[in-house]
Design a protein around this motif. Structure first.
Motif, PDB file in Angstrom:
ATOM      1  N   PRO A  63       0.825  -1.210   0.000  1.00  0.00           N
ATOM      2  CA  PRO A  63       0.000   0.000   0.000  1.00  0.00           C
ATOM      3  C   PRO A  63       0.860   1.261   0.000  1.00  0.00           C
ATOM      4  CG  PRO A  63      -0.372  -1.313   2.006  1.00  0.00           C
ATOM      5  CD  PRO A  63       0.644  -2.022   1.189  1.00  0.00           C
ATOM      6  N   GLY A  64       0.462   2.216  -0.811  1.00  0.00           N
ATOM      7  CA  GLY A  64       1.101   3.520  -0.807  1.00  0.00           C
ATOM      8  C   GLY A  64       2.430   3.598  -1.532  1.00  0.00           C
ATOM      9  N   GLN A  65       2.831   2.569  -2.255  1.00  0.00           N
ATOM     10  CA  GLN A  65       4.078   2.649  -3.007  1.00  0.00           C
ATOM     11  C   GLN A  65       3.956   1.854  -4.302  1.00  0.00           C
ATOM     12  OE1 GLN A  65       7.462   0.520  -1.121  1.00  0.00           O
ATOM     13  NE2 GLN A  65       6.036   0.178   0.551  1.00  0.00           N
ATOM     14  N   GLN A  69      -2.429  -5.660   1.923  1.00  0.00           N
ATOM     15  CA  GLN A  69      -3.460  -4.643   1.823  1.00  0.00           C
ATOM     16  C   GLN A  69      -3.507  -3.693   3.005  1.00  0.00           C
ATOM     17  OE1 GLN A  69      -6.589  -7.439   1.621  1.00  0.00           O
ATOM     18  NE2 GLN A  69      -6.377  -7.805  -0.547  1.00  0.00           N
ATOM     19  N   GLN A  70      -2.635  -3.829   3.948  1.00  0.00           N
ATOM     20  CA  GLN A  70      -2.693  -2.973   5.117  1.00  0.00           C
ATOM     21  C   GLN A  70      -1.311  -2.466   5.435  1.00  0.00           C
ATOM     22  OE1 GLN A  70      -4.784  -4.579   8.411  1.00  0.00           O
ATOM     23  NE2 GLN A  70      -3.852  -3.207   9.869  1.00  0.00           N
ATOM     24  N   PRO A 130       1.531  -1.348   7.885  1.00  0.00           N
ATOM     25  CA  PRO A 130       1.837  -1.530   9.308  1.00  0.00           C
ATOM     26  C   PRO A 130       1.680  -0.215  10.057  1.00  0.00           C
ATOM     27  CG  PRO A 130       3.480  -2.584   7.939  1.00  0.00           C
ATOM     28  CD  PRO A 130       2.609  -1.770   7.024  1.00  0.00           C
ATOM     29  N   GLN A 131       1.210  -0.305  11.285  1.00  0.00           N
ATOM     30  CA  GLN A 131       0.929   0.893  12.062  1.00  0.00           C
ATOM     31  C   GLN A 131       1.634   0.849  13.407  1.00  0.00           C
ATOM     32  OE1 GLN A 131      -3.281   1.204  12.520  1.00  0.00           O
ATOM     33  NE2 GLN A 131      -3.668   0.753  10.385  1.00  0.00           N
ATOM     34  N   ARG A 132       2.067   2.015  13.856  1.00  0.00           N
ATOM     35  CA  ARG A 132       2.534   2.148  15.225  1.00  0.00           C
ATOM     36  C   ARG A 132       1.293   2.289  16.101  1.00  0.00           C
ATOM     37  NH1 ARG A 132       7.848   2.613  15.702  1.00  0.00           N
ATOM     38  NH2 ARG A 132       9.024   3.272  13.901  1.00  0.00           N
ATOM     39  N   PRO A 133       1.373   1.954  17.374  1.00  0.00           N
ATOM     40  CA  PRO A 133       0.186   1.985  18.228  1.00  0.00           C
ATOM     41  C   PRO A 133      -0.525   3.330  18.244  1.00  0.00           C
ATOM     42  CG  PRO A 133       1.996   0.898  19.342  1.00  0.00           C
ATOM     43  CD  PRO A 133       2.550   1.450  18.046  1.00  0.00           C
ATOM     44  N   HIS A 134       0.198   4.436  18.046  1.00  0.00           N
ATOM     45  CA  HIS A 134      -0.435   5.751  18.122  1.00  0.00           C
ATOM     46  C   HIS A 134      -0.963   6.235  16.779  1.00  0.00           C
ATOM     47  CE1 HIS A 134       3.782   6.381  17.060  1.00  0.00           C
ATOM     48  NE2 HIS A 134       3.340   7.414  16.391  1.00  0.00           N
ATOM     49  N   ASP A 135      -0.742   5.478  15.693  1.00  0.00           N
ATOM     50  CA  ASP A 135      -1.235   5.884  14.381  1.00  0.00           C
ATOM     51  C   ASP A 135      -2.754   5.819  14.353  1.00  0.00           C
ATOM     52  OD1 ASP A 135       1.226   6.315  13.308  1.00  0.00           O
ATOM     53  OD2 ASP A 135       1.254   4.524  12.052  1.00  0.00           O
ATOM     54  N   ASP A 136      -3.335   6.716  13.555  1.00  0.00           N
ATOM     55  CA  ASP A 136      -4.784   6.666  13.364  1.00  0.00           C
ATOM     56  C   ASP A 136      -5.140   5.772  12.170  1.00  0.00           C
ATOM     57  OD1 ASP A 136      -4.021   8.170  11.194  1.00  0.00           O
ATOM     58  OD2 ASP A 136      -5.015  10.006  11.857  1.00  0.00           O
ATOM     59  N   GLY A 137      -4.118   5.235  11.481  1.00  0.00           N
ATOM     60  CA  GLY A 137      -4.358   4.337  10.367  1.00  0.00           C
ATOM     61  C   GLY A 137      -4.659   5.034   9.054  1.00  0.00           C
ATOM     62  N   ILE A 138      -4.689   6.363   9.063  1.00  0.00           N
ATOM     63  CA  ILE A 138      -4.962   7.114   7.847  1.00  0.00           C
ATOM     64  C   ILE A 138      -3.647   7.488   7.184  1.00  0.00           C
ATOM     65  CG2 ILE A 138      -6.000   9.204   6.888  1.00  0.00           C
ATOM     66  CD1 ILE A 138      -7.859   9.176   9.385  1.00  0.00           C
ATOM     67  N   PRO A 139      -3.412   7.031   5.921  1.00  0.00           N
ATOM     68  CA  PRO A 139      -2.164   7.377   5.258  1.00  0.00           C
ATOM     69  C   PRO A 139      -1.989   8.880   5.154  1.00  0.00           C
ATOM     70  CG  PRO A 139      -3.385   5.719   4.023  1.00  0.00           C
ATOM     71  CD  PRO A 139      -4.279   6.217   5.122  1.00  0.00           C
ATOM     72  N   LYS A 140      -0.782   9.328   5.382  1.00  0.00           N
ATOM     73  CA  LYS A 140      -0.492  10.769   5.317  1.00  0.00           C
ATOM     74  C   LYS A 140      -0.084  11.172   3.913  1.00  0.00           C
ATOM     75  CE  LYS A 140      -0.981  11.037   9.754  1.00  0.00           C
ATOM     76  NZ  LYS A 140      -2.263  10.695  10.173  1.00  0.00           N
TER      77      LYS A 140
END
Length: 138
Positions: free
Chosen positions: A40-42, A125-126, A128-138
């Motif tokens: 995702p995103g690349q 399809q997902q 990876p997120q750090r615990p504080h991420d909101d999951g919305i790609p920047k």
């Protein structure tokens, strides 16, 4: 379970074990030279880019589990659906990066000259997120 399906499951196990132990050369042997990764995103990337990224991950602690949901063999080709959970812990003590549920369809090609199945395409399809991420790609 067929012999081909067993061989593909073995490749996934070997890949996962190599990843957790930090052994990128083993991972590289499990993919064809023309492998394509879609993340995702690349844009899609290949074996050379995977190897470079693996070099940059040498000091990371990687742990996780996988669960193969399906394997279908069609001649010299196969596909699988895999459900992976990974945690990557940086060496500097910063919070771990987690991917709570990566669902990744992959294709594998049997090559008789290589003596077994190797990955030819994989995508997930997902992000990876750090615990504080909101999951919305920047």
């Amino acid at each position: 379970m067929t012999q081909d399906e067993s061989a593909i499951r073995y490749v996934v196990e070997k890949w996962f074990t190599a990843t957790k132990s930090g052994a990128p050369p083993t991972d590289l042997d499990l993919m064809t030279d023309d492998v394509i990764f879609m993340a995702p995103g690349q844009p899609p990337f290949g074996k050379k880019e995977f190897a470079a990224a693996s070099e940059g991950m040498k000091n990371l602690q990687i742990d996780g589990t996988y669960d193969i949901q399906e394997v279908q063999v069609l001649g010299n080709w196969a596909y699988l659906r895999n459900h992976t959970r990974m945690t990557v812990t940086p060496p500097d003590g910063s919070p771990p990066c987690t991917a709570p549920a990566i669902r990744s369809p992959s294709c594998a090609k049997t090559q008789t000259d290589a003596g077994g199945s190797r990955a030819t395409q994989t995508c997930w399809q997902q992000k990876p997120q750090r615990p504080h991420d909101d999951g919305i790609p920047k």
